[in-house]
Design a protein around this motif. Structure first.
Motif, PDB file in Angstrom:
ATOM      1  N   PRO A  76       0.918  -1.187   0.017  1.00  0.00           N
ATOM      2  CA  PRO A  76      -0.141  -0.084  -0.108  1.00  0.00           C
ATOM      3  C   PRO A  76       0.831   1.270   0.154  1.00  0.00           C
ATOM      4  O   PRO A  76       0.534   2.287  -0.736  1.00  0.00           O
ATOM      5  N   GLU A  77       1.898   1.188   0.774  1.00  0.00           N
ATOM      6  CA  GLU A  77       2.757   2.418   0.612  1.00  0.00           C
ATOM      7  C   GLU A  77       4.258   2.360   0.088  1.00  0.00           C
ATOM      8  O   GLU A  77       5.020   3.014   0.028  1.00  0.00           O
ATOM      9  N   ARG A  78       4.279   0.959  -0.491  1.00  0.00           N
ATOM     10  CA  ARG A  78       5.590   0.668  -1.359  1.00  0.00           C
ATOM     11  C   ARG A  78       5.058   0.637  -2.770  1.00  0.00           C
ATOM     12  O   ARG A  78       5.085  -0.400  -3.419  1.00  0.00           O
ATOM     13  N   PHE A  79       4.821   1.920  -3.212  1.00  0.00           N
ATOM     14  CA  PHE A  79       4.402   2.247  -4.551  1.00  0.00           C
ATOM     15  C   PHE A  79       5.588   2.804  -5.413  1.00  0.00           C
ATOM     16  O   PHE A  79       5.308   3.105  -6.846  1.00  0.00           O
ATOM     17  N   GLN A  80       6.724   2.966  -5.149  1.00  0.00           N
ATOM     18  CA  GLN A  80       7.644   3.791  -5.624  1.00  0.00           C
ATOM     19  C   GLN A  80       8.634   2.937  -6.465  1.00  0.00           C
ATOM     20  O   GLN A  80       9.292   2.004  -5.588  1.00  0.00           O
ATOM     21  N   ILE A  81       8.972   2.851  -7.443  1.00  0.00           N
ATOM     22  CA  ILE A  81       9.918   1.995  -8.373  1.00  0.00           C
ATOM     23  C   ILE A  81      11.450   2.526  -8.070  1.00  0.00           C
ATOM     24  O   ILE A  81      11.818   3.584  -8.100  1.00  0.00           O
ATOM     25  N   GLN A  82      12.015   1.401  -7.609  1.00  0.00           N
ATOM     26  CA  GLN A  82      13.541   1.582  -6.950  1.00  0.00           C
ATOM     27  C   GLN A  82      14.284   1.156  -8.035  1.00  0.00           C
ATOM     28  O   GLN A  82      15.326   1.758  -8.553  1.00  0.00           O
ATOM     29  N   ARG A  83      13.978   0.043  -8.667  1.00  0.00           N
ATOM     30  CA  ARG A  83      14.923  -0.388  -9.798  1.00  0.00           C
ATOM     31  C   ARG A  83      14.059  -1.231 -10.914  1.00  0.00           C
ATOM     32  O   ARG A  83      12.902  -1.764 -10.512  1.00  0.00           O
ATOM     33  N   ALA A  84      14.525  -1.501 -12.191  1.00  0.00           N
ATOM     34  CA  ALA A  84      13.644  -2.076 -13.055  1.00  0.00           C
ATOM     35  C   ALA A  84      14.466  -3.146 -14.083  1.00  0.00           C
ATOM     36  O   ALA A  84      15.425  -2.705 -14.288  1.00  0.00           O
ATOM     37  N   TRP A  85      13.824  -4.252 -14.421  1.00  0.00           N
ATOM     38  CA  TRP A  85      14.765  -5.115 -15.315  1.00  0.00           C
ATOM     39  C   TRP A  85      13.592  -5.410 -16.524  1.00  0.00           C
ATOM     40  O   TRP A  85      12.267  -5.971 -16.130  1.00  0.00           O
ATOM     41  N   LEU A  86      14.168  -5.420 -17.791  1.00  0.00           N
ATOM     42  CA  LEU A  86      13.412  -5.930 -18.732  1.00  0.00           C
ATOM     43  C   LEU A  86      13.869  -6.927 -19.495  1.00  0.00           C
ATOM     44  O   LEU A  86      15.147  -6.720 -19.980  1.00  0.00           O
ATOM     45  N   ASN A  87      13.339  -8.216 -19.266  1.00  0.00           N
ATOM     46  CA  ASN A  87      13.803  -9.341 -19.928  1.00  0.00           C
ATOM     47  C   ASN A  87      15.301  -9.437 -19.276  1.00  0.00           C
ATOM     48  O   ASN A  87      15.935  -9.974 -20.053  1.00  0.00           O
ATOM     49  N   GLY A  88      15.361  -9.349 -18.087  1.00  0.00           N
ATOM     50  CA  GLY A  88      16.548  -9.646 -17.255  1.00  0.00           C
ATOM     51  C   GLY A  88      17.694  -8.604 -17.216  1.00  0.00           C
ATOM     52  O   GLY A  88      18.795  -8.643 -16.657  1.00  0.00           O
ATOM     53  N   GLU A  89      17.457  -7.605 -18.099  1.00  0.00           N
ATOM     54  CA  GLU A  89      18.437  -6.246 -18.204  1.00  0.00           C
ATOM     55  C   GLU A  89      17.853  -5.060 -17.584  1.00  0.00           C
ATOM     56  O   GLU A  89      16.999  -4.717 -17.827  1.00  0.00           O
ATOM     57  N   GLU A  90      18.959  -4.436 -16.691  1.00  0.00           N
ATOM     58  CA  GLU A  90      18.373  -3.424 -16.011  1.00  0.00           C
ATOM     59  C   GLU A  90      18.158  -2.266 -16.940  1.00  0.00           C
ATOM     60  O   GLU A  90      18.844  -1.864 -18.144  1.00  0.00           O
ATOM     61  N   ILE A  91      17.168  -1.624 -16.717  1.00  0.00           N
ATOM     62  CA  ILE A  91      16.712  -0.303 -17.389  1.00  0.00           C
ATOM     63  C   ILE A  91      16.637   1.096 -16.652  1.00  0.00           C
ATOM     64  O   ILE A  91      16.181   0.766 -15.307  1.00  0.00           O
ATOM     65  N   GLN A  92      16.793   2.044 -17.047  1.00  0.00           N
ATOM     66  CA  GLN A  92      16.640   3.366 -16.299  1.00  0.00           C
ATOM     67  C   GLN A  92      15.417   4.111 -16.790  1.00  0.00           C
ATOM     68  O   GLN A  92      15.585   5.241 -16.357  1.00  0.00           O
ATOM     69  N   ARG A  93      14.590   3.809 -17.509  1.00  0.00           N
ATOM     70  CA  ARG A  93      13.661   4.544 -18.135  1.00  0.00           C
ATOM     71  C   ARG A  93      12.124   3.737 -17.701  1.00  0.00           C
ATOM     72  O   ARG A  93      12.021   2.546 -17.339  1.00  0.00           O
ATOM     73  N   SER A  94      11.294   5.117 -17.631  1.00  0.00           N
ATOM     74  CA  SER A  94       9.843   4.487 -16.988  1.00  0.00           C
ATOM     75  C   SER A  94       8.904   4.633 -18.217  1.00  0.00           C
ATOM     76  O   SER A  94       7.645   4.956 -18.143  1.00  0.00           O
ATOM     77  N   TRP A  95       9.421   3.866 -19.370  1.00  0.00           N
ATOM     78  CA  TRP A  95       8.443   3.695 -20.485  1.00  0.00           C
ATOM     79  C   TRP A  95       9.164   2.482 -21.146  1.00  0.00           C
ATOM     80  O   TRP A  95      10.369   2.180 -21.078  1.00  0.00           O
TER      81      TRP A  95
END
Length: 737
Positions: A684-703
């Motif tokens: 409920p209060e953990r709704f902020q993205i810290q890190r992201a991976w697309l198909n196993g590779e880390e990405i830095q974009r929110s799209w």
């Protein structure tokens, strides 16, 4: 003691009624989470907290949905009819402002079962509700106009049932592909009769009735009744069979021995009625309706007795399960999963697929109706349909092109009538965005033909006399929101022209796409105030997605200034002394439905996450009052479907934005492969993205690029309580032309 005995009898009767109705199928787990009653009553939402407490509502807080029986994108629906605004179901009267909806009828009652309901709309001119079907009590035909309290209602996808109090007649209805099956169970000692009013239509509110312009009824040798009525200029052919029940006709409330009845314009106030019944035998009547906008034979085939009500209900449930299973979610709580699945259900009710039912050309092929809120559907619901069901998307593209060829213009709405003002309503150039979005999502079509029609209806042919022509000459039109529409339409044409190699259209459309700037006041960074704005104010339209968002943000003074405007809009900050602002509508209405995601273009996806979560938590809930405003044919519900899974489409651009998932896991079953969003440590209060991976590779974009979504894959997100700076540097692409 008498009151207790009466209550005990009523509870016993209630239990017996439910035991006689068919049971909800248990083999369909996704379908079991749908509540068709969600959105049918005035909003009863959780108490808004934080920024959500600052939002306003321009429209009545009510979903305007109905619980009737329908199929996915179904042609026909069937629901209890009270004559109330706006679907014919419920108790409400006409309401257009942000106050609670007025109560038109003191009790929750109905006259019978009507067909072809709208879903979640507002005031749109025509409301259908044709062929009012009423089981008659001891009073005979006069009871056709008697309102009866509705009890024991239950509904699930494809099925709706209940009981009319006082007469104690039980009813069940199930949707079929081109018709409906009804079942009425009469109490002992009551002759079983059902009346069908072929002239019924509209609402029981002044100015919203609908009368037939002509028609015919016939008693057929096989004991069925067939014919047609012309409603709002559209011929509706029908056939109704009832097994062994005797069929008969009434004319203007009087029985007639004639086997045919002709309705003409000078008789339009009469009420031609037919019925079926048993006298002294039989307690159950089943009606099998078939409908067609083209020909009697198609109605006859659709009305074939064929499958029983139980079999039809099972087939309807199976059809719904197959569609609802296209998006699976895990995590959250039971309530959020019910809200999500019901939102997906509402997203799949419209547009109504009338394939092979074109009443204008009488030709076979794609044909859709109930596009009453296309200005909402194009942002959320149609991208969902195009992504998951590209074959239906291809049919929709063909339909739009057929309309343009036939009428010389693309529609912005399309109702079950023949009134031409459907082309000049709330917005302009929506089909330009819809068609380009369909192309980007891989829908197969003749895009050379589509582009030719778009240009012909915009800057040549009839387009020269439209808002498009005015825009081409002056670079601006009023209302100013239409300037944004038309500018974006030219961007979409330019992109399509580039893909098919039409250089002349590309260059001219690119040039015209830049005039969106003329609608803005560079001193405020907002749309100019010297205009009218439909169901909102200039603030509500100022944060729409443009094709050149980098220039849009620069016009406002850069990232910091643009975020400052958004912060005032959403309630993160207060206006300056003497400053007049209008806040976010909180999904009570849809002109600003994409605005929460505008932060991403200025490097603040953390703000997007905050707003999206507050909308999901405060503006939606379970139960009849679970929607914040008109569902608008699924446009509102589709916003929830996308946002709850952590994604949001940008119609007409090859981009999918990343928001803040409501669930720990969501899977889209796309033709190109499953796409899964996993939100680790979500809460409920953990709704902020810290890190992201697309198909196993880390990405830095929110799209995402649209092909990264459509081709299938996995987006894994690590969630936390505080903003991390994720997505602040790499912005979504901006297109100058």
């Amino acid at each position: 003691m008498c009151k207790l005995q009466s209550l005990a009898r009523e509870l016993l009767f209630h239990a017996e009624t439910l035991s006689r109705m068919i049971e909800r199928p248990t083999e369909f787990p996704t379908h079991a989470r749908v509540d068709p009653f969600l959105g049918t009553a005035a909003s009863d939402l959780p108490k808004p907290v934080g920024i959500a407490a600052t939002w306003w509502r321009p429209k009545p807080p009510v979903g305007n949905t109905h619980p009737g029986a329908s199929l996915p994108f179904g042609m026909v629906s069937a629901c209890a009819y009270s004559g109330a605004y706006v679907t014919g179901y419920g108790r409400y009267g006409l309401s257009l402002d942000g106050g609670p909806p007025p109560v038109e009828f003191a009790k929750h009652e109905a006259l019978g079962i009507a067909h072809f309901q709208q879903s979640g709309t507002g005031r749109i001119r025509s409301y259908y509700n044709y062929f009012l079907t009423t089981p008659l009590g001891p009073g005979g035909l006069e009871e056709r106009t008697v309102r009866r309290p509705l009890l024991d209602e239950q509904a699930w996808p494809g099925y709706y049932g209940g009981r009319f109090s006082e007469t104690e007649i039980e009813f069940e209805v199930v949707a079929r592909p081109r018709g409906v099956v009804h079942r009425y169970r009469f109490p002992e000692g009551t002759d079983a009769h059902v009346a069908v009013d072929a002239s019924a239509g509209g609402l029981l509110i002044d100015g919203m009735e609908s009368y037939p312009q002509g028609g015919e009824l016939h008693l057929e040798p096989d004991g069925s009744v067939a014919g047609f009525v012309v409603m709002e200029g559209i011929p509706v052919h029908f056939r109704c069979s009832a097994g062994d029940a005797e069929a008969y006709l009434w004319e203007d409330d009087e029985p007639t021995e004639a086997s045919d009845y002709e309705l003409t314009l000078d008789k339009q106030k009469l009420r031609p009625t037919f019925g079926f019944g048993f006298r002294g035998k039989g307690r159950i009547i089943e009606l099998y309706f078939g409908f067609s906008l083209r020909e009697p034979e198609a109605a006859r085939v659709a009305a074939d007795l064929g499958e029983s009500l139980e079999s039809s209900a099972s087939e309807a449930a199976s059809a719904w399960e197959a569609q609802l299973a296209m998006i699976e979610v895990e995590g959250g709580d039971e309530a959020s999963r019910e809200v999500f699945t019901t939102a997906l259900y509402h997203s799949l009710l419209k547009p109504a697929d009338f394939r092979d039912e074109n009443p204008f050309t009488r030709k076979s092929g794609p044909f859709f109706l109930d596009l009453s809120t296309l200005w909402d559907l194009y942002k959320t619901q149609l991208p969902l349909m195009m992504s998951l069901w590209p074959e239906r998307g291809a049919a929709f593209v063909e339909f739009l092109c057929e309309v343009a060829e036939r009428e010389g213009v693309f529609p912005v709405s399309y109702l079950m009538d023949n009134v031409p003002d459907r082309f000049t309503k709330q917005a302009s150039g929506l089909c330009h965005a819809i068609l380009e979005d369909a192309r980007l999502r891989g829908v197969e079509a003749d895009w050379d033909r589509a582009l030719s029609l778009l240009w012909r209806t915009s800057q040549s042919g009839k387009g020269r006399k439209s808002r498009f022509g005015e825009y081409g000459r002056s670079g601006v039109v009023d209302p100013l929101s239409h300037t944004l529409d038309i500018s974006y339409a030219h961007f979409c044409m330019a992109r399509m022209a580039r893909s098919v190699g039409h250089q002349v259209i590309h260059d001219r459309a690119t040039e015209l796409s830049a005039h969106w700037r003329n609608a803005f006041d560079e001193k405020t960074g907002l749309l100019r105030e010297d205009s009218t704005y439909y169901e909102g104010e200039n603030w509500n339209y100022s944060f729409r997605f443009m094709h050149d968002m980098r220039s849009r943000i620069d016009l406002a003074g850069g990232d910091r200034a643009f975020v400052g405007l958004l912060d005032k809009f959403f309630g993160f900050s207060e206006p300056s002394h003497g400053e007049r602002i209008f806040r976010f509508e909180g999904l009570n209405n849809e002109p600003d439905m994409e605005a929460p995601y505008a932060y991403i273009y200025a490097g603040r996806p953390d703000r997007t996450a905050h707003v999206v979560r507050r909308v999901l938590d405060c503006q939606f809930t379970t139960g009849p009052g679970g929607l914040p405003g008109n569902d608008d044919s699924g446009g509102l519900s589709s916003w929830l479907v996308w946002s709850a899974t952590g994604l949001f489409p940008v119609c007409g651009q090859p981009v999918m934005l990343i928001g803040s998932p409501w669930f720990g896991r969501a899977r889209y079953r796309l033709p190109g492969g499953d796409f899964t969003v996993i939100a680790e440590q979500n809460g409920p209060e953990r709704f902020q993205i810290q890190r992201a991976w697309l198909n196993g590779e880390e990405i830095q974009r929110s799209w995402l690029k649209i092909d990264e979504f459509l081709g299938g894959g996995e987006l894994r997100l690590e969630m936390g309580e505080k903003a991390s700076g994720f997505g602040s540097e790499i912005r979504p692409p901006s297109f100058a032309g």
